[in-house]
Design a protein around this motif. Structure first.
Motif, mmCIF file in Angstrom:
data_model
loop_
_atom_site.group_PDB
_atom_site.id
_atom_site.type_symbol
_atom_site.label_atom_id
_atom_site.label_comp_id
_atom_site.label_asym_id
_atom_site.label_seq_id
_atom_site.Cartn_x
_atom_site.Cartn_y
_atom_site.Cartn_z
ATOM 1 N N LEU A 1 29.295 79.381 23.622
ATOM 2 C CA LEU A 1 29.745 78.577 22.484
ATOM 3 C C LEU A 1 29.213 79.192 21.201
ATOM 4 O O LEU A 1 28.024 79.506 21.097
ATOM 5 C CB LEU A 1 29.189 77.154 22.640
ATOM 6 N N VAL B 1 33.774 77.304 17.793
ATOM 7 C CA VAL B 1 33.939 75.973 17.204
ATOM 8 C C VAL B 1 33.813 76.114 15.694
ATOM 9 O O VAL B 1 32.741 76.453 15.177
ATOM 10 C CB VAL B 1 32.887 74.986 17.744
ATOM 11 N N VAL C 1 27.690 68.408 15.862
ATOM 12 C CA VAL C 1 27.901 69.157 17.099
ATOM 13 C C VAL C 1 26.569 69.372 17.815
ATOM 14 O O VAL C 1 26.462 69.190 19.031
ATOM 15 C CB VAL C 1 28.592 70.505 16.818
ATOM 16 N N TRP D 1 36.192 69.444 19.150
ATOM 17 C CA TRP D 1 35.122 69.650 20.127
ATOM 18 C C TRP D 1 34.368 68.349 20.381
ATOM 19 O O TRP D 1 34.058 68.000 21.521
ATOM 20 C CB TRP D 1 34.158 70.734 19.630
ATOM 21 N N LEU E 1 35.086 70.453 26.530
ATOM 22 C CA LEU E 1 34.756 71.639 25.747
ATOM 23 C C LEU E 1 33.256 71.929 25.736
ATOM 24 O O LEU E 1 32.834 73.011 25.319
ATOM 25 C CB LEU E 1 35.271 71.484 24.316
ATOM 26 N N GLY E 2 32.465 70.975 26.186
ATOM 27 C CA GLY E 2 31.026 71.189 26.271
ATOM 28 C C GLY E 2 30.552 71.535 27.662
ATOM 29 O O GLY E 2 29.342 71.633 27.904
ATOM 30 N N VAL F 1 43.053 73.166 21.241
ATOM 31 C CA VAL F 1 42.387 74.436 21.559
ATOM 32 C C VAL F 1 43.408 75.557 21.488
ATOM 33 O O VAL F 1 44.475 75.479 22.104
ATOM 34 C CB VAL F 1 41.732 74.390 22.956
ATOM 35 N N THR G 1 38.509 76.188 18.503
ATOM 36 C CA THR G 1 38.867 74.797 18.227
ATOM 37 C C THR G 1 38.090 74.333 17.006
ATOM 38 O O THR G 1 37.212 75.051 16.501
ATOM 39 C CB THR G 1 38.556 73.900 19.442
#
Length: 499
Positions: A302, A395, A406, A377, A383-384, A352, A372
Motif C-alpha cells: 500500500l 491510495v 487512512v 479505500w 482494500l485493506g 478501483v 483508488t
C-alpha cells in the motif's frame, strides 16, 4: 538422500498415507503423511526430554545450536538445490536464506551463552524493615516446555524446520515438535536430518526435536491441542492461523499461540519527499513489490500519498518500474490461485482503477498495480486486506487530514514506512503516534522487505499482523515467547537453579 518419513524422537517413522511434493520440474518425490498418532509420539518424546534438556546450561545449548548450524552448512548444496526444485525460488535466494538460518542459530548461541535471556533479578532480604520485613527474592526466566512450530510456505529455511521459532525455542531450553509444510517436504526432510545429527552428536535426549510431515488438518489441530505442548509458533495465513489460535484458546489448559498472520505494510509518502524523490521512491517500491514474487510477509502493498501532479507522475513511474519485471514462479499452485483471485477482487472493486495487470498462468505471476481514492479505500474493507504476491495499491488522498484518517483506519501491521525529507518532519510528527499503535516496526526512507536478525528487531504487531502484540518472531527478543519468569523466595543457595 531423502528419508521420506517423519523424525519422531530420534526414529524415522513411516505411515500408511502418502503425499507428493510439487517440484517445478522433474518427477515428484513421495513422503509419508502425518497422523495424529505420530503427533502424540512426538509430543510424548518432547515431554520426556524436557527435564534433562531444560536443565542444560546456556553454554551447552549454545554448543548444540552451533552444531546444528555446522550440520546445515555441511548439507548446503543438497538443501538449497532441493529448495529451488520445490519452491521455484532462485538459488541465490535459497543460499541467502540458509545463511540467515545458520546466522540466527549462531546469534542465539551467543545470546544464551552470555545469559542475556535470563533477566536475573535479586532483591535481598530486609529483615529489619518496618513495619514488615522483606524476604529474599530472586527471579530468573525458565523454559516453558515443549513447543510446536509450524513451517512457513514462503520461507522453507528461515521460518521452517530449523528457522527462527525453532532456534528460539531450543535456545530457551524447550524441545520442539515441527509440523512440516507440505509445500517443501523434501527441504524439511534434509534440514531435519541435520538437526538429528546434531542431537546425536551432542548426546541429547532424542525427543528434543521431532518433525511430522504433511497430513490433513487434523494433524495440525492435534499438535496445538496436545496437552503436553505448551506454546505454538506459526507463520502463515490469517484464516489458518486464526483457526489454530482459537483451538489453543479453547483447550482445557489454554496456551499461547504466537502467530504471524499477514500485513499490507503501508507506505506513507509525504509531499516534499514525493516532489524531490518521487521517481526514486517509485523505482524502489516497484523493486520491493516484486522481490521474491511478492511472497514476503513484509511486502509493502500500500502506498498513500496526497493527490496532485506529482502523485500522477509517481503512479506512472511505478508502472514503468513494474513493466521491467518478468513473471515469476510462485511457491505453490494454491498461492498462485489465491493471488489470481485477490487481484481479480481488487480489479472488480468499485472505485478501483487497474494500472498494471497480467494474467496468472499456472504458477507464473506478473506484477499488478491498482489505484483508488482515500475516500474509496476507507469505504471498502477489502482494500485493506493482504494479497499475497507482487501487487500494490496506490491510495490518493485529498490532504494530510485524509491521510491521517487512512492511518487511523489501518488494522494491525508488521511494518509502516515513512518516505520523508527534512521539510516533511513537522507533517510527520502527528503521524508517528498513530503508526506506533498500528505496527511493530516503523521505518524511514527504506522498504520493509529486509528484516535484520538482531537484538533490536521487532517482527510482529497488533492483530491481525500477529496474535500477540508484545512478541517478535525475529531477533533475540523472540526467545521471550518460550520462557516465563519464576521467583524464588528465601530459597537456599543449594536449591536454586544453576544459573
Amino acid at each position: 538422500m531423502l528419508n521420506g518419513t517423519h523424525l519422531v524422537a530420534g526414529e524415522w517413522l513411516g505411515s500408511d498415507e502418502t503425499f507428493e511434493n510439487t517440484p517445478i520440474d522433474g518427477k515428484p518425490d513421495r513422503f509419508a503423511a502425518g497422523t495424529v498418532e505420530l503427533v502424540d509420539l512426538a509430543a510424548r518424546g518432547a515431554a520426556a526430554s524436557f527435564p534433562s534438556y531444560s536443565a542444560t546450561t546456556g553454554k551447552e545449548r549454545a554448543t548444540f545450536l552451533r552444531k546444528i548450524s555446522a550440520e546445515l552448512e555441511a548439507r548446503r548444496e543438497e538443501i538449497t538445490q532441493m529448495g529451488v526444485r520445490e519452491t521455484g525460488l532462485p538459488l541465490g535466494r535459497l543460499n541467502g536464506e540458509l545463511s540467515r538460518t545458520t546466522g540466527q542459530l549462531e546469534l542465539f548461541a551467543a545470546h544464551i551463552e552470555a545469559g542475556a535471556h535470563l533477566d536475573l533479578r535479586h532483591d535481598p532480604a530486609l529483615p529489619d524493615r518496618q513495619p514488615l520485613p522483606r524476604p529474599d527474592l530472586k527471579l530468573v526466566q525458565r523454559a516453558i516446555g515443549p513447543v510446536a512450530v509450524f513451517g512457513a510456505s514462503n520461507f522453507p529455511l528461515a521460518f521452517s524446520t530449523a528457522g527462527g521459532d525453532t532456534a528460539a525455542a531450543l535456545a530457551a531450553g524447550c524441545p520442539v515438535v515441527v509440523k512440516g509444510h507440505s509445500a517443501h517436504p523434501g527441504t524439511a526432510d534434509l534440514v531435519a536430518q541435520a538437526v538429528a545429527a546434531a542431537v546425536t552428536a551432542q548426546g541429547l535426549h532424542p525427543g528434543v526435536f521431532s518433525q511430522v510431515q504433511g497430513g490433513s488438518r487434523a494433524v495440525g489441530q492435534a499438535i496445538v491441542q496436545h496437552p503436553l505442548i505448551k506454546a505454538v509458533g506459526f507463520t502463515g495465513s490469517l484464516v489458518g492461523g486464526r483457526a489454530l489460535f482459537d483451538l489453543c484458546a479453547s483447550r482445557p489448559e489454554p496456551i499461547p499461540f504466537f502467530g504471524e498472520l499477514g500485513s499490507v505494510n503501508p507506505m506513507f509518502i509525504l509531499p516534499e519527499a514525493l516532489e524531490n524523490r518521487g521517481a526514486e521512491i517509485a523505482a524502489g517500491w516497484g523493486a520491493s513489490l516484486v522481490m521474491g514474487a511478492g511472497q514476503f510477509c513484509t511486502n509493502p502493498g500500500l502506498a498513500i500519498l496526497v493527490g496532485g501532479p506529482q502523485a500522477e507522475t509517481f503512479v506512472q513511474d511505478t508502472v514503468g518500474a513494474l513493466a521491467q519485471t518478468a513473471s515469476q514462479t510462485m511457491l505453490t499452485d494454491g498461492i498462485a490461485e489465491a493471488f489470481r483471485k485477490g487481484t481479480a477482487d481488487l480489479a472488480n472493486t468499485v472505485g478501483v482503477d487497474t494500472a498494471v495487470s497480467e494474467p496468472v498462468v499456472g504458477r507464473e505471476a506478473a506484477p499488478s498495480l491498482f489505484r483508488t481514492s482515500g475516500k474509496n479505500w476507507l469505504a471498502n474493507e477489502i482494500l485493506g486486506e493482504e494479497v499475497f504476491g507482487p501487487t500494490g495499491v496506490v491510495v490518493i488522498v485529498e490532504d494530510m487530514v485524509e491521510m491521517h484518517k487512512v492511518a487511523n483506519a489501518l488494522r494491525g501491521q508488521l511494518t509502516c514506512t515513512l518516505q520523508i525529507d527534512a521539510q516533511d518532519y513537522e507533517l510527520t510528527k502527528p503521524l508517528i503516534p498513530i503508526l506506533e499503535q498500528k505496527a511493530g516496526r516503523i521505518l524511514v526512507n527504506g522498504f520493509p522487505t529486509g528484516v535484520e536478525v538482531c537484538d533490536s528487531m521487532v517482527h510482529g504487531g497488533p492483530y491481525p499482523a500477529s496474535t500477540n502484540f508484545g512478541a517478535t518472531s525475529v531477533g533475540t527478543m523472540s526467545i521471550r515467547r518460550f520462557v516465563r519468569p519464576v521467583c524464588y523466595q528465601n530459597m537456599p543457595e543449594e536449591l536454586l537453579p544453576a544459573v
